[in-house]
Structure formats: C-alpha cells, structure tokens
Design a protein around this motif. Structure first.
Motif, PDB file in Angstrom:
ATOM      1  N   GLU A  14       0.864  -1.185   0.000  1.00  0.00           N
ATOM      2  CA  GLU A  14       0.000   0.000   0.000  1.00  0.00           C
ATOM      3  C   GLU A  14       0.894   1.227   0.000  1.00  0.00           C
ATOM      4  O   GLU A  14       1.968   1.223   0.600  1.00  0.00           O
ATOM      5  CB  GLU A  14      -0.899   0.037   1.238  1.00  0.00           C
ATOM      6  CG  GLU A  14      -2.074  -0.891   1.171  1.00  0.00           C
ATOM      7  CD  GLU A  14      -3.060  -0.681   2.319  1.00  0.00           C
ATOM      8  OE1 GLU A  14      -2.808   0.170   3.200  1.00  0.00           O
ATOM      9  OE2 GLU A  14      -4.075  -1.394   2.343  1.00  0.00           O
ATOM     10  N   THR A  15       0.426   2.274  -0.654  1.00  0.00           N
ATOM     11  CA  THR A  15       1.171   3.528  -0.708  1.00  0.00           C
ATOM     12  C   THR A  15       0.457   4.568   0.139  1.00  0.00           C
ATOM     13  O   THR A  15      -0.750   4.764   0.005  1.00  0.00           O
ATOM     14  CB  THR A  15       1.303   4.014  -2.168  1.00  0.00           C
ATOM     15  OG1 THR A  15       1.981   3.002  -2.922  1.00  0.00           O
ATOM     16  CG2 THR A  15       2.090   5.319  -2.230  1.00  0.00           C
ATOM     17  N   TRP A  16       1.223   5.189   1.024  1.00  0.00           N
ATOM     18  CA  TRP A  16       0.711   6.233   1.903  1.00  0.00           C
ATOM     19  C   TRP A  16       1.641   7.438   1.807  1.00  0.00           C
ATOM     20  O   TRP A  16       2.845   7.282   1.621  1.00  0.00           O
ATOM     21  CB  TRP A  16       0.704   5.766   3.355  1.00  0.00           C
ATOM     22  CG  TRP A  16      -0.283   4.696   3.672  1.00  0.00           C
ATOM     23  CD1 TRP A  16      -0.197   3.381   3.325  1.00  0.00           C
ATOM     24  CD2 TRP A  16      -1.484   4.835   4.425  1.00  0.00           C
ATOM     25  NE1 TRP A  16      -1.278   2.690   3.822  1.00  0.00           N
ATOM     26  CE2 TRP A  16      -2.082   3.561   4.501  1.00  0.00           C
ATOM     27  CE3 TRP A  16      -2.102   5.910   5.053  1.00  0.00           C
ATOM     28  CZ2 TRP A  16      -3.274   3.335   5.171  1.00  0.00           C
ATOM     29  CZ3 TRP A  16      -3.290   5.677   5.717  1.00  0.00           C
ATOM     30  CH2 TRP A  16      -3.863   4.407   5.771  1.00  0.00           C
ATOM     31  N   GLU A  17       1.084   8.623   1.976  1.00  0.00           N
ATOM     32  CA  GLU A  17       1.920   9.809   2.082  1.00  0.00           C
ATOM     33  C   GLU A  17       2.485   9.858   3.497  1.00  0.00           C
ATOM     34  O   GLU A  17       1.738   9.815   4.468  1.00  0.00           O
ATOM     35  CB  GLU A  17       1.119  11.075   1.798  1.00  0.00           C
ATOM     36  CG  GLU A  17       2.002  12.320   1.829  1.00  0.00           C
ATOM     37  CD  GLU A  17       1.232  13.594   1.562  1.00  0.00           C
ATOM     38  OE1 GLU A  17       1.540  14.238   0.554  1.00  0.00           O
ATOM     39  OE2 GLU A  17       0.345  13.925   2.374  1.00  0.00           O
ATOM     40  N   GLU A  18       3.802   9.905   3.598  1.00  0.00           N
ATOM     41  CA  GLU A  18       4.454   9.925   4.904  1.00  0.00           C
ATOM     42  C   GLU A  18       5.191  11.240   5.121  1.00  0.00           C
ATOM     43  O   GLU A  18       5.641  11.881   4.181  1.00  0.00           O
ATOM     44  CB  GLU A  18       5.459   8.763   5.034  1.00  0.00           C
ATOM     45  CG  GLU A  18       4.794   7.409   5.025  1.00  0.00           C
ATOM     46  CD  GLU A  18       5.753   6.269   5.323  1.00  0.00           C
ATOM     47  OE1 GLU A  18       6.790   6.506   5.996  1.00  0.00           O
ATOM     48  OE2 GLU A  18       5.471   5.145   4.888  1.00  0.00           O
ATOM     49  N   ASP A  73       5.236   9.944  -1.022  1.00  0.00           N
ATOM     50  CA  ASP A  73       4.513   8.679  -1.116  1.00  0.00           C
ATOM     51  C   ASP A  73       5.490   7.521  -0.966  1.00  0.00           C
ATOM     52  O   ASP A  73       6.492   7.452  -1.684  1.00  0.00           O
ATOM     53  CB  ASP A  73       3.784   8.577  -2.454  1.00  0.00           C
ATOM     54  CG  ASP A  73       2.594   9.513  -2.542  1.00  0.00           C
ATOM     55  OD1 ASP A  73       2.101   9.940  -1.476  1.00  0.00           O
ATOM     56  OD2 ASP A  73       2.156   9.820  -3.661  1.00  0.00           O
ATOM     57  N   PHE A 123      -3.155   2.198   8.616  1.00  0.00           N
ATOM     58  CA  PHE A 123      -2.257   3.269   9.048  1.00  0.00           C
ATOM     59  C   PHE A 123      -1.325   2.829  10.178  1.00  0.00           C
ATOM     60  O   PHE A 123      -0.166   3.220  10.231  1.00  0.00           O
ATOM     61  CB  PHE A 123      -3.068   4.503   9.468  1.00  0.00           C
ATOM     62  CG  PHE A 123      -2.202   5.656   9.893  1.00  0.00           C
ATOM     63  CD1 PHE A 123      -1.347   6.273   8.998  1.00  0.00           C
ATOM     64  CD2 PHE A 123      -2.235   6.127  11.195  1.00  0.00           C
ATOM     65  CE1 PHE A 123      -0.528   7.329   9.383  1.00  0.00           C
ATOM     66  CE2 PHE A 123      -1.439   7.180  11.600  1.00  0.00           C
ATOM     67  CZ  PHE A 123      -0.582   7.786  10.683  1.00  0.00           C
ATOM     68  N   VAL A 161       1.636   1.045   8.775  1.00  0.00           N
ATOM     69  CA  VAL A 161       2.543   2.012   8.150  1.00  0.00           C
ATOM     70  C   VAL A 161       3.362   2.738   9.221  1.00  0.00           C
ATOM     71  O   VAL A 161       4.584   2.858   9.107  1.00  0.00           O
ATOM     72  CB  VAL A 161       1.748   3.042   7.310  1.00  0.00           C
ATOM     73  CG1 VAL A 161       2.634   4.191   6.849  1.00  0.00           C
ATOM     74  CG2 VAL A 161       1.094   2.359   6.123  1.00  0.00           C
TER      75      VAL A 161
END
Length: 179
Positions: free
Chosen positions: A99-103, A114, A140, A143
């Motif tokens: 999964e891609t999350w903005e960090e 991302d 989340f 992550v």
C-alpha cells in the motif's frame, strides 16, 4: 514534562543502529520513554523512535489515534490518548500486498512523500515489564510501525524516494537547519 530535541536530517545520529533494551528497565530508560511520549505529543506527531532523540535503543512510541480527536482551544486533544510503547520490536511477517501512503517525519520537517510498504505486518515486541507480545497490524498503524522501526535500523522514509528527490530534501534540510 520533559521534552527532548528531535534530531533533524541529515544528522548522522539518525543513521545509527539501535541496540536491544535489557530488562528490567532502568530508571533512565523509563524516563527516556516518558520523555519520548511528551516530545511526540508536543511536536505533534503520531510516532517517535529513540534514535530520533539521539538514544540508540530499540524503543519507539506511537499513538495513531489521538490526532483524530477534536481539540480544545489550546490545541490539546479532547479525550484519552492511546500511547503504545514498543521495545525490541521485530517484524515476524510482512504481507506481499503493498500500500502507498503519504508519509512525513518529525526528523524531516515539512517534507512529505509517497512510500509503498507492506499492507499488513506481524510484530513481536516487549512491553515495559519485559513481557513479549505478538500481533498483526494493517492500515495506518502498520505504516506507522514500519516507519518508526525503520528509524531503529538507521533508515528514513526519504530513503524510499528517488535519489534526486532525496538529494533535494537533504539540501533543503541543510539550508533550513544549519548545524
């Protein structure tokens, strides 16, 4: 409340590999954990690894829920916090699904990118009494745990970005936070 200075990239101490924590916890380690929690909430952030305050021990704190709450006029969250302390954490499994999350990161302020990480993980860790736990996490929280535990092996979220973007971020950090 005792706040600690959060190290800013490219501080070399952020690349240090953290050492395992011995039990029973010393008063100094217990105080470090309390300071980490105070510092994380004050920043404000949802996680902080010991290496981010210059302590090379395998400890991280997270609270992935508190920022979702409504806040009072002074900025403090309404309701309870859900602080979690992770000592000697170790992933025992990571999903193949990504999964891609903005960090973002307290050690790389005002920079976001991302990052693709495993969507689910299984974690083994110790609590403050030294008891061992193992549990699966996703979303989340998965992550955030991967992000924080990367710090314990000297890795930052920007290491997942392109070399050009990393170089630009490093240049920006050096300019903004001259040592």
């Amino acid at each position: 409340m005792s706040l600690r200075e959060i190290l800013i990239h490219p501080d070399d101490r952020l690349r240090e590999i953290a050492k395992p924590v011995a039990f029973p916890l010393s008063d100094e380690v217990k105080q470090t954990i309390q300071d980490m929690a105070d510092t994380m909430y004050d920043a404000p952030g949802v996680g902080l690894a010991a290496t981010q305050i210059g302590v090379a021990l395998q400890i991280a704190v997270t609270d992935t829920e508190w920022r979702k709450e409504e806040v009072r006029h002074d900025g403090e969250p309404i309701g309870s916090r859900n602080l979690k302390v992770w000592i000697n954490p170790e992933f025992t499994w990571k999903s193949d699904e990504m999964e891609t999350w903005e960090e973002g990161c307290l050690s790389v302020p005002e920079v976001y990118g991302d990052v693709s990480r495993p969507a689910a993980v299984r974690l083994r860790w110790q609590d403050m009494e030294g008891d061992t736990h193992e549990k699966d996490f996703d979303g989340f929280e998965a992550v955030a745990l991967q992000h924080e535990f990367d710090h314990l092996i000297g890795k930052l979220f920007i290491d997942y970005l392109s070399p050009l973007k990393r170089a630009m971020i490093t240049k920006k950090m050096k300019k903004l936070y001259k040592s």
